[in-house]
Design an enzyme around this catalytic site. Structure first.
Site, mmCIF file in Angstrom:
data_model
loop_
_atom_site.group_PDB
_atom_site.id
_atom_site.type_symbol
_atom_site.label_atom_id
_atom_site.label_comp_id
_atom_site.label_asym_id
_atom_site.label_seq_id
_atom_site.Cartn_x
_atom_site.Cartn_y
_atom_site.Cartn_z
ATOM 1 C CD GLU A 50 -3.019 -0.487 2.395
ATOM 2 O OE1 GLU A 50 -3.045 0.645 2.919
ATOM 3 O OE2 GLU A 50 -3.661 -1.445 2.851
ATOM 4 C CG ASP A 61 -3.911 8.410 7.708
ATOM 5 O OD1 ASP A 61 -4.011 7.181 7.850
ATOM 6 O OD2 ASP A 61 -4.047 8.985 6.626
#
Length: 279
Positions: A50, A61
């Site tokens: 990824e 995040d």
């Protein structure tokens, strides 16, 4: 459409184990170090890579990935350069699936049709765009599927059985289960609850279910691998990289090795769990 992804999960099933999915941010801490990390991830044991597309406001995040994104942006990373990294990777590796993970804004600015065409040409296999719910499938999900890219959706601890069919409707490649309620790298998951959640999701879809958020070491990876088809690790790898940077946040001679050493540990953890009996 998802041949590389399907082939990789098939290979892992044949080996009687879960897949290891590794996440790093494109361009962190600089273009060349990022490429060296990327190209060495499969050699260290990563099954799927990824690549995070840096963005100024990554709402899902935690601090580690936020900081990595800012380092990359400070170094001049952008969508064009991220796709070029993928092209360079594909010159050496034609088999490892590559997933781009990020947010819709940079794709929208780049132009959806142009982005999908360029991503496909570069060798991208799938997208994870965390701020586009199923209600916005016309924006990117359906065009991505039409272009031959898997659109991978996230399910969370709050995705109940009523919501799950909508989440899974146009999902391809695999389902990404977020193991905690919160941001990346914020907490260690309850492994028992994760296994139960994966079982519930698998009753709704034939797709592989991978689990991420909060996996920090080989023991965590092994615990997740007991119930999941794959294990995703991101913040821990970025923390390992950050620990090698100098006072100006520049790469050092230890940077690439720090990441690949942790990937090897995670791979050993995943591979320590035999899934042949479960199959």
């Amino acid at each position: 459409m998802t041949q590389r992804i399907e082939a990789r999960f098939k290979k892992c099933r044949a080996e009687g184990r879960a897949a290891l999915v590794t996440y790093v941010v494109a361009g962190d801490p600089d273009l060349e170090t990022s490429f060296e990390i990327m190209r060495n991830l499969p050699k260290a044991g990563a099954d799927i890579v990824e690549f995070g597309m840096p963005f100024t406001d990554p709402m899902a995040d935690g601090p580690a990935i936020q900081a990595a994104g800012l380092r990359a942006l400070k170094g001049g990373q952008n969508t064009i350069k991220t796709l070029e990294l993928v092209r360079r990777f594909r010159k050496e590796d034609s088999e490892t699936p590559i997933i781009l993970m990020g947010y819709f804004n940079p794709i929208y600015i780049y132009g959806v049709d142009r982005f999908l065409a360029d991503a496909k040409e570069a060798g991208v296999d799938g997208l994870i765009v965390v701020d586009l719910p199923p209600e916005e499938d016309d924006e990117l999900c359906l065009p991505a599927l039409k272009a031959g890219l898997a659109f991978i959706r996230l399910a969370t601890p709050t995705t109940d059985d009523k919501r799950l069919p909508a989440v899974l409707a146009n999902t391809a490649g695999f389902v990404y289960y977020v193991s905690i309620t919160g941001i990346t790298g914020a907490a260690t998951p309850d492994f028992g609850k994760v296994s139960t959640a994966v079982e519930r999701i698998k009753r709704h879809t034939p797709l592989p279910v991978v689990v991420g958020f909060g996996v920090k070491n080989g023991a965590h990876a092994a615990a997740i691998a007991e119930g999941a088809d794959g294990v995703v690790v991101g913040s821990a790898l970025i923390d390992a990289l950050k620990g090698t940077l100098d006072g100006q946040e520049r790469a050092t001679s230890r940077s690439v090795e720090a990441v690949t050493t942790l990937v090897k540990e995670l791979s050993e953890g995943v591979r320590s769990v035999s899934k042949r009996d479960a199959a």
